[in-house]
Write a protein that holds these residues in place. Structure first.
Motif, PDB file in Angstrom:
ATOM      1  N   TRP A 162       9.548   3.051  15.469  1.00 36.02           N
ATOM      2  CA  TRP A 162       9.671   3.250  14.026  1.00 36.02           C
ATOM      3  C   TRP A 162      11.141   3.344  13.665  1.00 36.02           C
ATOM      4  N   ILE A 163      11.436   3.244  12.366  1.00 31.66           N
ATOM      5  CA  ILE A 163      12.837   3.285  11.931  1.00 31.66           C
ATOM      6  C   ILE A 163      13.492   4.612  12.315  1.00 31.66           C
ATOM      7  N   THR A 164      12.737   5.695  12.285  1.00 33.34           N
ATOM      8  CA  THR A 164      13.339   6.991  12.607  1.00 33.34           C
ATOM      9  C   THR A 164      13.903   6.979  14.022  1.00 33.34           C
ATOM     10  N   GLY A 165      13.182   6.329  14.938  1.00 27.24           N
ATOM     11  CA  GLY A 165      13.675   6.222  16.301  1.00 27.24           C
ATOM     12  C   GLY A 165      14.917   5.346  16.389  1.00 27.24           C
TER      13      GLY A 165
ATOM     14  N   VAL B  86      10.612  14.610   8.531  1.00 30.12           N
ATOM     15  CA  VAL B  86      10.680  13.237   8.015  1.00 30.12           C
ATOM     16  C   VAL B  86       9.317  12.568   8.056  1.00 30.12           C
ATOM     17  N   GLY B  87       9.091  11.637   7.153  1.00 31.79           N
ATOM     18  CA  GLY B  87       7.930  10.763   7.242  1.00 31.79           C
ATOM     19  C   GLY B  87       6.961  10.882   6.095  1.00 31.79           C
ATOM     20  N   GLU B  88       6.880  12.049   5.513  1.00 31.00           N
ATOM     21  CA  GLU B  88       5.954  12.270   4.410  1.00 31.00           C
ATOM     22  C   GLU B  88       6.350  13.586   3.749  1.00 31.00           C
ATOM     23  N   PRO B  89       5.795  13.837   2.572  1.00 33.91           N
ATOM     24  CA  PRO B  89       6.104  15.125   1.954  1.00 33.91           C
ATOM     25  C   PRO B  89       5.639  16.256   2.875  1.00 33.91           C
ATOM     26  N   ILE B  90       6.442  17.311   3.000  1.00 34.83           N
ATOM     27  CA  ILE B  90       6.009  18.459   3.800  1.00 34.83           C
ATOM     28  C   ILE B  90       5.462  19.503   2.838  1.00 34.83           C
TER      29      ILE B  90
ATOM     30  N   VAL C 137      16.147  20.580   7.196  1.00 29.14           N
ATOM     31  CA  VAL C 137      16.541  19.424   6.392  1.00 29.14           C
ATOM     32  C   VAL C 137      15.326  18.506   6.244  1.00 29.14           C
ATOM     33  N   ASP C 138      14.808  18.458   5.026  1.00 36.51           N
ATOM     34  CA  ASP C 138      13.655  17.604   4.706  1.00 36.51           C
ATOM     35  C   ASP C 138      14.246  16.286   4.218  1.00 36.51           C
ATOM     36  N   THR C 139      14.188  15.269   5.082  1.00 34.07           N
ATOM     37  CA  THR C 139      14.939  14.041   4.835  1.00 34.07           C
ATOM     38  C   THR C 139      14.037  12.951   4.285  1.00 34.07           C
ATOM     39  N   TRP C 140      14.310  12.512   3.082  1.00 38.28           N
ATOM     40  CA  TRP C 140      13.523  11.413   2.503  1.00 38.28           C
ATOM     41  C   TRP C 140      14.250  10.083   2.702  1.00 38.28           C
ATOM     42  N   TRP C 141      13.522   9.125   3.234  1.00 38.82           N
ATOM     43  CA  TRP C 141      14.074   7.776   3.373  1.00 38.82           C
ATOM     44  C   TRP C 141      12.974   6.827   3.793  1.00 38.82           C
ATOM     45  N   GLN C 142      13.336   5.564   4.034  1.00 38.83           N
ATOM     46  CA  GLN C 142      12.353   4.513   4.319  1.00 38.83           C
ATOM     47  C   GLN C 142      12.921   3.529   5.339  1.00 38.83           C
ATOM     48  N   THR C 143      12.035   2.758   5.953  1.00 38.22           N
ATOM     49  CA  THR C 143      12.477   1.682   6.834  1.00 38.22           C
ATOM     50  C   THR C 143      13.530   0.837   6.120  1.00 38.22           C
ATOM     51  N   GLU C 144      13.289   0.591   4.853  1.00 41.64           N
ATOM     52  CA  GLU C 144      14.158  -0.271   4.052  1.00 41.64           C
ATOM     53  C   GLU C 144      15.532   0.327   3.801  1.00 41.64           C
TER      54      GLU C 144
ATOM     55  N   TRP D  87      11.633  16.061  -5.637  1.00 40.95           N
ATOM     56  CA  TRP D  87      10.389  16.406  -4.943  1.00 40.95           C
ATOM     57  C   TRP D  87       9.564  15.125  -4.853  1.00 40.95           C
ATOM     58  N   ILE D  88       9.514  14.530  -3.677  1.00 35.03           N
ATOM     59  CA  ILE D  88       8.764  13.289  -3.520  1.00 35.03           C
ATOM     60  C   ILE D  88       7.272  13.616  -3.565  1.00 35.03           C
ATOM     61  N   THR D  89       6.525  12.892  -4.387  1.00 34.99           N
ATOM     62  CA  THR D  89       5.098  13.209  -4.495  1.00 34.99           C
ATOM     63  C   THR D  89       4.214  12.237  -3.719  1.00 34.99           C
ATOM     64  N   GLY D  90       4.787  11.193  -3.154  1.00 32.87           N
ATOM     65  CA  GLY D  90       3.991  10.244  -2.358  1.00 32.87           C
ATOM     66  C   GLY D  90       4.005   8.860  -2.978  1.00 32.87           C
ATOM     67  N   ARG D  91       3.375   7.925  -2.286  1.00 30.90           N
ATOM     68  CA  ARG D  91       3.427   6.532  -2.724  1.00 30.90           C
ATOM     69  C   ARG D  91       2.623   6.332  -4.005  1.00 30.90           C
ATOM     70  N   VAL D  92       3.154   5.494  -4.851  1.00 33.53           N
ATOM     71  CA  VAL D  92       2.417   5.144  -6.060  1.00 33.53           C
ATOM     72  C   VAL D  92       1.870   3.721  -5.963  1.00 33.53           C
TER      73      VAL D  92
ATOM     74  N   HIS E 168       2.848   7.459   9.351  1.00 38.47           N
ATOM     75  CA  HIS E 168       2.938   6.014   9.590  1.00 38.47           C
ATOM     76  C   HIS E 168       2.477   5.259   8.360  1.00 38.47           C
ATOM     77  N   ARG E 169       3.248   4.265   8.011  1.00 42.48           N
ATOM     78  CA  ARG E 169       2.924   3.493   6.820  1.00 42.48           C
ATOM     79  C   ARG E 169       1.884   2.447   7.100  1.00 42.48           C
ATOM     80  N   MET E 170       0.936   2.350   6.206  1.00 41.19           N
ATOM     81  CA  MET E 170      -0.151   1.411   6.387  1.00 41.19           C
ATOM     82  C   MET E 170      -0.446   0.792   5.026  1.00 41.19           C
TER      83      MET E 170
HETATM   84  C1  6R9 Z   1      11.629   7.272   7.472  1.00 37.78           C
HETATM   85  C2  6R9 Z   1      10.244   6.772   7.185  1.00 37.78           C
HETATM   86  C3  6R9 Z   1       8.694   5.571   4.156  1.00 37.78           C
HETATM   87  C4  6R9 Z   1       7.817   6.386   3.235  1.00 37.78           C
HETATM   88  C5  6R9 Z   1       8.521   6.777   1.956  1.00 37.78           C
HETATM   89  C6  6R9 Z   1       7.775   8.040   1.583  1.00 37.78           C
HETATM   90  C7  6R9 Z   1       7.475   8.689   2.913  1.00 37.78           C
HETATM   91  C8  6R9 Z   1       9.404   9.593   4.286  1.00 37.78           C
HETATM   92  C9  6R9 Z   1       9.669  11.571   3.419  1.00 37.78           C
HETATM   93  C10 6R9 Z   1       8.641  10.900   2.723  1.00 37.78           C
HETATM   94  C11 6R9 Z   1       8.381  12.730   1.329  1.00 37.78           C
HETATM   95  C12 6R9 Z   1      10.011  12.902   3.011  1.00 37.78           C
HETATM   96  N1  6R9 Z   1       8.497   9.687   3.297  1.00 37.78           N
HETATM   97  N2  6R9 Z   1      10.110  10.727   4.379  1.00 37.78           N
HETATM   98  N3  6R9 Z   1       8.005  11.479   1.686  1.00 37.78           N
HETATM   99  N4  6R9 Z   1       9.338  13.430   1.966  1.00 37.78           N
HETATM  100  N5  6R9 Z   1      10.951  13.635   3.625  1.00 37.78           N
HETATM  101  O1  6R9 Z   1       9.313   7.542   7.216  1.00 37.78           O
HETATM  102  O2  6R9 Z   1      10.141   5.449   6.876  1.00 37.78           O
HETATM  103  O3  6R9 Z   1       7.897   4.653   7.763  1.00 37.78           O
HETATM  104  O4  6R9 Z   1       9.253   3.291   6.119  1.00 37.78           O
HETATM  105  O5  6R9 Z   1       8.071   5.385   5.417  1.00 37.78           O
HETATM  106  O6  6R9 Z   1       7.467   7.621   3.867  1.00 37.78           O
HETATM  107  O7  6R9 Z   1       6.565   7.716   0.948  1.00 37.78           O
HETATM  108  O8  6R9 Z   1       8.436   5.748   1.004  1.00 37.78           O
HETATM  109  P1  6R9 Z   1       8.808   4.630   6.596  1.00 37.78           P
END
Ligand code: 6R9
Length: 651
Positions: free
Chosen positions: A311-314, A388-392, A412-419, A513-518, A527-529
């Motif tokens: 995954w991108i985190t790795g 990392v990976g989803e809202p905690i 550290v609650d890190t928000w980011w994406q593969t992109e 405050w990330i609420t999740g995918r729209v 894991h993204r699906m």
């Molecule tokens: C790094 C990673 C990206 C999607 C992203 C979001 C969710 C990731 C988050 C989070 C809330 C966080 N996401 N980190 N949501 N708080 N700290 O996970 O990349 O697999 O591409 O997923 O994951 O929805 O858009 P990726």
């Protein structure tokens, strides 16, 4: 609403940090007001063979073009290895902890240099050239890191496929990037179970030939378990054979900043996974800098990110970010609950881990096992935790903070994406007061905004869709081989803005405050699906005529996969078929895509134009049928009542 706790930066942390609150504010302001000046200086966190003069050349409109440091030259493996050798050759670069707790290893920077140079020479001797795509399907072993850095050293582009994906998924990724070179292992090992990696590669190659007529030239196999596996003459070679006579020295290839570094496939809301392309200079600057500031890393500390390198985190925070900083990075082959639920904490004690970075799904799963597994361990080496990976959810945050970190370690609650290549929104430990569940504030150079459905930018404390207004160096450059799809996916919803696909709230302190995918992406255990991917796997089954997949809240996984399936005429919807379909999806995509619930539906709710109304399917899956909203636009509203009835019978 209940009062939200705010955790101030502890004085001991503020006294020993790269970045205090005041420094954050000043640097952030400069990064936004004068990005050229800011990045002209910050680019020096990496070593350039040729120093770039053109800093930023990016546009989010029209054809969308993203270039950073474009006239610069550098090499990523040089930055992750060679530049540390004068001072750190005898310090530990990698700690490896095997699936079996009795197995571990330590690798110094000097040893890493030797191994990577050798691996690079093996690749060259097998004909791999600059620009070639190298597919990797590997377990979490040291050779995986060597192989990544070896690709970077010679300018080959790695494309890692997570070891939990199926042969079909490997085949489609091989085809998409026209790769004919694979690195794999005999078998992987996770939680005491063997994963037949090489056999899966063999099956993928058969599948590739059947569906496209293409073949693979070379399969380079690393020995992990010693299993007796089939080797095809003329195609398959053992790493331990071909590496015997290679030299320990391989010059790092000077790469242009915008030369590709890697491709990593990720799921979107439509179609098959996209090949996210990251390039050399901007990506390395981004992961180097974010790693240093967000983990506040000090030389000599032991850092552990428990993600898989697939995954991108790795990629960014096990390998490139930490090694570019000369850090000690721990690579873990196993799983959180094997041999038991103390595993993470035992590893932390054994190697005196200072910084630990994991996913909410793991935290929730361990939380369920109770505090005793944590309390049986010491953990006094820990000083910082990451998520990392989803809202905690605040409950998991509090458990992580109080039980695991004993109230001593900032999270550290890190928000980011593969992109995005690396973290975009996160606290900095010495600068940011924490609020459980908030990723807090943007990193330097990141300009987030919230927009409404029409793309109007919203001010102040509000909620909307999360966009980014300008480019940052770590941003993906294109979808491999399909720039049009890149533009369509990220830049067509809101003109001139990068759309993340995430919903988000901003509070009165400017915290995000990330609420999740729209969109139609679901997040299962981080894991993204794409729901479309699971649907297309289901309808590929001979008994299925139609399928619709939605996410629903799941205690451990965050979201579970809920599939509505309509059978072909004459097919009996039996329990046997249900379990066949689960197996089928596992085979088509991989275990992480297994539906948690399959509901046989005589019909799906559709608009008159034939669009499935997922909003309604989501509500039923959440068992929230009192607020279905307007169903009058449905072609046949009675379908909904049938579904609700079927749901009640099934659950
Ligand atoms: C790094 C990673 C990206 C999607 C992203 C979001 C969710 C990731 C988050 C989070 C809330 C966080 N996401 N980190 N949501 N708080 N700290 O996970 O990349 O697999 O591409 O997923 O994951 O929805 O858009 P990726």
């Amino acid at each position: 609403m209940s009062e939200i706790a705010v955790y101030k930066v502890p004085e001991s942390v503020a006294a020993n940090t790269f970045c205090t609150e005041g420094q954050y504010r000043d640097l952030y302001k400069q990064s936004i007001n004068d990005p050229i000046a800011f990045w002209s200086e910050q680019k020096n966190c990496v070593d350039w063979f040729r120093d770039p003069q053109i800093i930023k050349n990016t546009s989010f409109s029209g054809e969308v073009s993203i270039k950073w440091f474009e006239d610069g030259e550098l090499n990523v493996s040089y930055n992750c290895i060679d530049r540390h050798l004068p001072s750190r050759a005898n310090e530990i670069a990698l700690i490896w902890e095997g699936d079996n707790p009795a197995e571990s290893a330590k690798v110094t920077y000097g040893e890493l240099a030797r191994e990577v140079n050798r691996f690079a020479n093996v690749l060259k001797s097998l004909g791999v050239k600059k620009g070639d795509r190298v597919t990797m399907y590997m377990p979490m072993i040291l050779e995986t890191t060597y192989a990544m850095l070896a690709c970077a050293r010679i300018g080959a582009v790695h494309s890692i496929v997570f070891g939990g994906f199926s042969p079909d998924a490997v085949a489609s990724r091989l085809d998409d990037c026209q790769s004919s070179f694979i690195i794999t292992a005999d078998e992987g090992l996770r939680g005491g179970r063997k994963v037949p990696l090489k056999a899966n590669v063999d099956a993928a190659i058969v599948e590739l030939a059947a569906s496209t007529g293409r073949s693979v030239d070379t399969v380079l196999v690393v020995r992990r378990t010693g299993a007796d596996i089939a080797m095809t003459k003329g195609r398959d070679v053992w790493y331990h054979d071909v590496s015997q006579d290679v030299s320990d020295h391989c010059d790092p290839e000077p790469m242009k900043a915008e030369d590709p570094l890697f491709i990593l496939y990720t799921s979107g809301s439509t179609g098959k996974p996209k090949g996210v392309l990251h390039t050399t200079g901007g990506y390395l600057v981004w992961v180097t800098m974010t790693f240093k500031y967000i983990f506040d890393y000090k030389p000599g500390e032991v850092y552990w990110c428990s993600a898989d390198v697939g995954w991108i985190t790795g990629h960014s925070y096990i390998v490139y970010g930490p090694l570019s900083n000369g850090a000690t990075s721990l690579v873990f082959e196993g799983v959180p609950n094997y041999p038991d639920a103390s595993r993470f904490w035992n590893v932390i004690d054994n190697f005196k881990v200072n910084i630990f970075y994991t996913a909410p799904t793991a935290i929730r799963a361990l939380m369920r096992e109770g505090e005793d597994f944590v309390k049986a361990t010491d953990r006094s080496s820990l000083r910082l935790l990451g998520s990392v990976g989803e809202p905690i959810n605040p409950e998991a945050w509090n458990w992580y903070y109080t039980v695991v970190g004993e109230g001593r370690c900032p999270i550290v609650d890190t928000w980011w994406q593969t992109e995005t290549g690396g973290v975009l929104i996160s606290p900095l430990p010495g600068a940011t007061p924490l609020k459980p569940g908030s990723a807090t504030r943007p990193f330097f150079g990141v300009k987030p905004a919230l927009v409404d459905a029409d793309g109007n930018i919203l001010d102040g404390a509000t909620e909307g869709n999360l966009v980014l207004m300008d480019s940052w160096p770590g941003q993906m450059r294109t979808v491999y081989g399909d720039h049009e799809r890149f533009i369509q996916t990220y830049f067509s919803s809101y003109k001139g803005l990068y759309f993340t696909g995430d919903g988000c709230r901003r509070d009165e302190d400017g915290y995000y405050w990330i609420t999740g995918r729209v969109d139609d992406v679901i997040n299962v255990s981080g894991h993204r699906m794409g729901t479309a991917e699971v649907e297309s796997a289901l309808v590929a089954h001979e008994d299925v005529s139609e399928a619709a997949v939605v996410g629903y809240p799941h205690d451990i996984k965050g979201q579970g996969i809920f599939a509505y399936v309509t059978c072909k005429a004459g097919v009996e919807p039996t329990d046997q078929l249900r379990s066949d379909l689960v197996k089928w999806v596992r085979k088509e995509i991989g275990p992480i895509a297994s539906p948690d619930v399959i509901l046989f539906a005589p019909g799906l709710p559709k608009t008159r134009s034939g669009k499935i109304m997922r909003r309604i399917l989501r509500k039923i899956a959440e068992n929230d049928t009192d607020s279905l909203g307007d169903t009058s636009t449905l072609a046949d509203p009675s379908v909904v009542d049938d579904l609700i009835r079927t749901y009640r019978v099934a659950t």
